[in-house]
Design an enzyme around this catalytic site. Structure first.
Site, PDB file in Angstrom:
ATOM      1  N   GLY A 250     -15.173  -2.861   0.893  1.00  0.00           N
ATOM      2  CA  GLY A 250     -16.439  -2.144   1.161  1.00  0.00           C
ATOM      3  C   GLY A 250     -16.804  -1.106   0.003  1.00  0.00           C
TER       4      GLY A 250
ATOM      5  N   GLY B  99     -11.753  -8.128  -0.013  1.00  0.00           N
ATOM      6  CA  GLY B  99     -10.604  -8.463   0.772  1.00  0.00           C
ATOM      7  C   GLY B  99     -10.402  -9.731   0.607  1.00  0.00           C
TER       8      GLY B  99
ATOM      9  NE  ARG C 116      -4.326  -1.575   1.613  1.00  0.00           N
ATOM     10  CZ  ARG C 116      -5.537  -1.886   2.287  1.00  0.00           C
ATOM     11  NH1 ARG C 116      -5.350  -1.489   3.385  1.00  0.00           N
ATOM     12  NH2 ARG C 116      -6.436  -2.548   1.743  1.00  0.00           N
TER      13      ARG C 116
ATOM     14  CE  LYS D 139     -23.649 -13.266   8.299  1.00  0.00           C
ATOM     15  NZ  LYS D 139     -23.549 -12.137   9.226  1.00  0.00           N
TER      16      LYS D 139
HETATM   17  P1  ADP Z   1     -14.825 -10.868   0.268  1.00  0.00           P
HETATM   18  O1  ADP Z   1     -13.986 -10.283   1.367  1.00  0.00           O
HETATM   19  O2  ADP Z   1     -14.025 -11.250  -1.168  1.00  0.00           O
HETATM   20  O3  ADP Z   1     -15.975  -9.829  -0.041  1.00  0.00           O
HETATM   21  P2  ADP Z   1     -16.528 -12.331   1.956  1.00  0.00           P
HETATM   22  O4  ADP Z   1     -16.028 -11.633   3.140  1.00  0.00           O
HETATM   23  O5  ADP Z   1     -17.965 -12.147   1.461  1.00  0.00           O
HETATM   24  O6  ADP Z   1     -15.483 -12.068   0.716  1.00  0.00           O
HETATM   25  O7  ADP Z   1     -16.452 -13.896   2.232  1.00  0.00           O
HETATM   26  C1  ADP Z   1     -15.281 -14.449   2.545  1.00  0.00           C
HETATM   27  C2  ADP Z   1     -15.451 -15.739   3.471  1.00  0.00           C
HETATM   28  O8  ADP Z   1     -16.357 -16.520   2.838  1.00  0.00           O
HETATM   29  C3  ADP Z   1     -13.990 -16.495   3.404  1.00  0.00           C
HETATM   30  O9  ADP Z   1     -13.617 -16.557   4.646  1.00  0.00           O
HETATM   31  C4  ADP Z   1     -14.649 -17.809   2.983  1.00  0.00           C
HETATM   32  O10 ADP Z   1     -13.990 -18.889   3.881  1.00  0.00           O
HETATM   33  C5  ADP Z   1     -16.039 -18.009   3.465  1.00  0.00           C
HETATM   34  N1  ADP Z   1     -16.703 -19.105   2.427  1.00  0.00           N
HETATM   35  C6  ADP Z   1     -17.050 -18.982   1.246  1.00  0.00           C
HETATM   36  N2  ADP Z   1     -17.658 -20.062   0.809  1.00  0.00           N
HETATM   37  C7  ADP Z   1     -17.981 -20.596   2.059  1.00  0.00           C
HETATM   38  C8  ADP Z   1     -18.900 -21.996   2.462  1.00  0.00           C
HETATM   39  N3  ADP Z   1     -19.428 -22.740   1.592  1.00  0.00           N
HETATM   40  N4  ADP Z   1     -18.816 -22.130   3.935  1.00  0.00           N
HETATM   41  C9  ADP Z   1     -18.438 -21.377   4.840  1.00  0.00           C
HETATM   42  N5  ADP Z   1     -17.675 -20.338   4.416  1.00  0.00           N
HETATM   43  C10 ADP Z   1     -17.566 -20.041   3.150  1.00  0.00           C
HETATM   44 MG    MG Z   2     -14.292 -10.364   3.308  1.00  0.00          MG
END
Ligand code: ADP
Ligand code: MG
Length: 370
Positions: free
Chosen positions: A347, A324, A38, A175
């Site tokens: 975000g 992230g 960064r 989620k």
């Molecule tokens: P990003 O940071 O890229 O926006 P998120 O924070 O929404 O992604 O989600 C990332 C997390 O989702 C990871 O830690 C991953 O382990 C979890 N994850 C993805 N698929 C599953 C699953 N089937 N069951 C439990 N956790 C999951």
């Molecule tokens: Mg995340």
């Protein structure tokens, strides 16, 4: 909506003191920087200014000190590294040592811009927050977006406003409720949506599939039903998994179809799904990816995310990755240089895609020189 001023719109910067809001929120361990990416990423904007005779004063937050000075979050290590990379450039103390930063206190803004002639925002990851250092200085100072921020805005607003079709959004992560706003905004502009990650189970449940003990959000089932109906009515496809990898009720690694047995847990998309998702990515001209396809932190469940990441690298499409954990997955597979753009704001990138604007961008648009 007037345009957002760029560095060139600052006019002559020679001899001017320019406050640059950077994102120096670097990963630290035992008081040492573990990755200076960064800091290096801020250099193009800093050098643009110093080469033209400006005196640059940078500022950033680091961690979450919650409005109080805390040596654990001191900027000293960052200042030392910055001194090596950009000698003579100043760095203020952690903005979040003062409650006025997150509280957007005018008195804190006044302190920040004392003796400052111009302001540059290059902290995309903080632009979705109406914090003092983001929205305060442009109220009175000639202002501009830095080069990093400019690239983010061009790429992400480009996806929203003028994508090349077919445009595919690949969504995963934990989620659906976290991402509902962006899912709805994306459904307006994409040709198809590819859904993996834990959020796929809420969709699979909405279609009447038993999902065992997989992570899912019961209160979002109706929303997923509505999204499936809406997309059908508007001629868009939502691609869902056709096979799932996880563990059975005894905790043994297993592959399932879309109907999971009682007690089973899905942790990744299956190999058939990963191949099908890759085909969709290969045939697209624009792809936006957010959210891992499975619990990739566990090597048993990384294959789906790895296959999708590889397709992102291989496709001729314009590829953008936001989030992230998605960016971390890409880096883990050493594919981060193989996509068109990796957004630095988790975000912020989702919020910009959803709303088409951010508090920090709005502030720049209203600057006196805009
Ligand atoms: P990003 O940071 O890229 O926006 P998120 O924070 O929404 O992604 O989600 C990332 C997390 O989702 C990871 O830690 C991953 O382990 C979890 N994850 C993805 N698929 C599953 C699953 N089937 N069951 C439990 N956790 C999951
Ligand atoms: Mg995340």
């Amino acid at each position: 909506m007037s345009r957002i001023p760029t560095l060139a719109d600052l006019g002559d910067v020679r001899g001017k003191r320019v406050l640059v809001r950077t994102d120096f929120n670097v990963p630290m361990e035992n008081g040492e920087i573990t990755d200076d990416f960064r800091i290096r990423a801020a250099l193009p904007t800093i050098n643009w200014l110093t080469e033209r005779g400006a005196q640059v004063v940078t500022c950033s937050h680091l961690g979450r000190p919650k409005g109080q000075p805390n040596p654990k979050y001191s900027m000293d290590p960052v200042r030392a590294r910055l001194g090596e990379l950009a000698p003579g450039v100043e760095l203020l103390e952690n903005l979040r040592f003062d409650p006025g930063e997150e509280g957007n206190d005018p008195a804190f803004v006044a302190k920040l811009i004392e003796g400052i002639d111009m302001y540059v925002d290059d902290a995309f990851g903080a632009c979705h927050r109406a914090h003092a250092s983001i929205v305060g200085p442009p109220l009175t100072l000639p202002s501009a977006m830095g080069l990093l921020l400019q690239k983010e805005v061009e790429v992400l607003l480009g996806l929203r406003n003028d994508p090349k079709h077919p445009f595919v959004a690949v969504l995963g992560g934990s989620k659906i409720s976290d991402k509902l706003g962006v899912v709805e905004a994306l459904l307006r502009v994409v040709d198809s949506l590819v859904v993996g990650g834990a959020m796929c189970f809420t969709f699979l449940a909405a279609l009447g599939n038993p999902i065992g003990d997989s992570l899912f959000e019961p209160d979002q089932v109706d929303t997923c039903k509505r999204l499936l109906e809406q997309s059908k009515a508007s001629g868009k496809t939502i691609h869902l998994p056709e096979d799932i990898v996880g563990v059975d009720a005894q905790g043994n690694f297993a592959t399932f179809g879309t109907r999971l047995p009682e007690g089973a847990k899905g942790f990744d998309i299956g190999p058939g799904t990963a191949a099908a998702f890759s085909d969709v990515i290969m045939d697209a001209r624009t792809v936006f990816w957010n959210g891992p396809m499975g619990m990739f932190e566990d090597p048993r469940f990384e294959a789906g995310t790895r296959t999708v990441a590889q397709a992102m690298a291989d496709t001729k499409a314009f590829t953008v990755v936001g989030g992230g954990d998605s960016a971390a997955a890409l880096a883990q597979f050493r594919l981060d240089d193989e996509v068109s753009h990796v957004s630095t704001g988790g975000g912020a990138s989702l919020e910009l895609l959803e709303l088409g604007d951010l508090p920090g961008l709005d502030a720049l648009r209203k600057a006196p020189n805009a």
